[in-house]
Design a protein around this motif. Structure first.
Motif, short mmCIF file in Angstrom:
data_model
loop_
_atom_site.label_atom_id
_atom_site.label_comp_id
_atom_site.label_asym_id
_atom_site.label_seq_id
_atom_site.Cartn_x
_atom_site.Cartn_y
_atom_site.Cartn_z
N PHE A 19 0.83 -1.20 0.00
CA PHE A 19 0.00 0.00 0.00
C PHE A 19 0.87 1.26 0.00
CE2 PHE A 19 -2.03 3.38 2.49
CZ PHE A 19 -3.19 3.58 1.77
N VAL A 20 1.81 1.32 0.92
CA VAL A 20 2.67 2.51 1.04
C VAL A 20 3.58 2.64 -0.18
CG1 VAL A 20 4.54 3.54 2.38
CG2 VAL A 20 2.58 2.52 3.55
N LEU A 21 4.20 1.55 -0.60
CA LEU A 21 5.12 1.59 -1.73
C LEU A 21 4.42 2.00 -3.02
CD1 LEU A 21 8.00 1.00 -2.80
CD2 LEU A 21 7.18 -1.30 -3.31
N PHE A 22 3.25 1.43 -3.28
CA PHE A 22 2.54 1.76 -4.52
C PHE A 22 2.06 3.20 -4.51
CE2 PHE A 22 1.24 -2.40 -6.77
CZ PHE A 22 2.50 -2.92 -6.56
N TRP A 23 1.64 3.70 -3.35
CA TRP A 23 1.24 5.10 -3.29
C TRP A 23 2.44 6.03 -3.50
CZ3 TRP A 23 -2.79 8.21 -3.69
CH2 TRP A 23 -4.05 7.63 -3.66
N LEU A 24 3.59 5.67 -2.97
CA LEU A 24 4.80 6.48 -3.20
C LEU A 24 5.17 6.50 -4.68
CD1 LEU A 24 7.05 5.53 -0.15
CD2 LEU A 24 5.88 7.70 -0.57
N VAL A 25 5.08 5.36 -5.34
CA VAL A 25 5.39 5.29 -6.77
C VAL A 25 4.37 6.11 -7.57
CG1 VAL A 25 5.50 3.72 -8.75
CG2 VAL A 25 6.59 3.10 -6.60
N ALA A 26 3.09 6.03 -7.20
CA ALA A 26 2.06 6.79 -7.91
C ALA A 26 2.27 8.29 -7.75
CB ALA A 26 0.68 6.39 -7.40
N ILE A 27 2.58 8.73 -6.54
CA ILE A 27 2.83 10.16 -6.32
C ILE A 27 4.05 10.61 -7.10
CG2 ILE A 27 3.49 11.85 -4.55
CD1 ILE A 27 1.65 10.26 -2.62
N ALA A 28 5.08 9.78 -7.13
CA ALA A 28 6.28 10.13 -7.91
C ALA A 28 5.93 10.22 -9.40
CB ALA A 28 7.37 9.09 -7.68
N ALA A 29 5.08 9.33 -9.89
CA ALA A 29 4.67 9.38 -11.30
C ALA A 29 3.91 10.67 -11.60
CB ALA A 29 3.82 8.16 -11.66
N TRP A 30 3.04 11.07 -10.68
CA TRP A 30 2.28 12.31 -10.89
C TRP A 30 3.19 13.53 -10.85
CZ3 TRP A 30 -1.59 10.16 -6.88
CH2 TRP A 30 -2.43 9.22 -7.51
N ILE A 31 4.19 13.51 -9.99
CA ILE A 31 5.14 14.63 -9.93
C ILE A 31 5.95 14.69 -11.21
CG2 ILE A 31 7.22 15.47 -8.78
CD1 ILE A 31 5.96 14.44 -6.15
N ILE A 32 6.41 13.54 -11.68
CA ILE A 32 7.19 13.50 -12.92
C ILE A 32 6.34 13.97 -14.10
CG2 ILE A 32 8.25 11.92 -14.59
CD1 ILE A 32 9.27 10.33 -12.15
N ALA A 33 5.09 13.55 -14.15
CA ALA A 33 4.22 13.95 -15.25
C ALA A 33 3.94 15.45 -15.22
CB ALA A 33 2.91 13.18 -15.20
N GLY A 34 3.84 16.02 -14.04
CA GLY A 34 3.51 17.42 -13.94
C GLY A 34 4.70 18.34 -14.09
N ALA A 35 5.83 17.96 -13.51
CA ALA A 35 6.98 18.86 -13.47
C ALA A 35 8.02 18.55 -14.55
CB ALA A 35 7.63 18.80 -12.10
N ALA A 36 8.39 17.30 -14.67
CA ALA A 36 9.51 16.97 -15.54
C ALA A 36 9.13 16.86 -17.01
CB ALA A 36 10.15 15.65 -15.07
N LEU A 37 7.95 16.34 -17.29
CA LEU A 37 7.58 16.11 -18.68
C LEU A 37 7.09 17.38 -19.38
CD1 LEU A 37 5.84 12.64 -18.61
CD2 LEU A 37 8.13 13.20 -19.37
N GLY A 38 6.51 18.29 -18.61
CA GLY A 38 6.00 19.51 -19.23
C GLY A 38 4.88 19.19 -20.19
N ASN A 39 5.03 19.57 -21.44
CA ASN A 39 4.03 19.26 -22.46
C ASN A 39 4.63 18.23 -23.41
OD1 ASN A 39 1.82 19.24 -24.05
ND2 ASN A 39 2.09 21.30 -24.88
N ALA A 40 4.54 16.96 -23.03
CA ALA A 40 5.19 15.90 -23.79
C ALA A 40 4.20 15.09 -24.61
CB ALA A 40 5.95 14.98 -22.83
N GLY A 41 3.15 15.71 -25.07
CA GLY A 41 2.19 14.99 -25.91
C GLY A 41 1.39 13.98 -25.12
N ALA A 42 1.32 12.76 -25.63
CA ALA A 42 0.53 11.71 -25.00
C ALA A 42 1.24 11.05 -23.82
CB ALA A 42 0.16 10.65 -26.03
#
Length: 124
Positions: A19-42
């Protein structure tokens, strides 16, 4: 001596760690999608959708009783990721929105309901 669950049952400590590990990975994915990828299409919505799937599996894991049930949940998560792949990269908007509603629904509503229903004895 440490008490261990019967063979085939999902240990509650492992379910909590997942539960904790998967939520940490999901939050990291959302941060990467919002901050690092910028406008990366699909890629940006795909990473967000994969985060939704991972968070949903993390939420459902404490309600699963067996290792087999956890494996089935992971199989359905893989099917959802494949569906999100087609939906995001081929711009199939109805499929994406259906999966965005259905995946968390099964994790938050169906898994706890089945756990509660399995504990109810009708003809005991």
């Amino acid at each position: 001596m440490i008490a261990r669950p019967p063979k085939g049952e999902l240990d509650k400590r492992i379910a909590g760690a997942v539960f904790v590990l998967f939520w940490l990975v999901a939050i990291a994915a959302w941060i990467i999608a919002g901050a690092a990828l910028g406008n990366a299409g699909a890629w940006q919505p795909f990473i967000v959708d994969v985060g939704i799937v991972i968070a949903s599996i993390g939420t459902a894991t404490p309600f699963l009783n067996t290792v087999k049930g956890f494996g089935i949940a992971l199989l359905f998560a893989l099917i959802a990721v494949v569906g999100f792949t087609f939906g995001d990269f081929l711009h199939l908007v109805p499929l994406v929105y259906f999966l965005r509603i259905a995946v968390p629904f099964f994790a938050v509503i169906i898994a706890p309901t089945f756990k509660m229903a399995n504990g109810v004895k009708v003809f005991a």
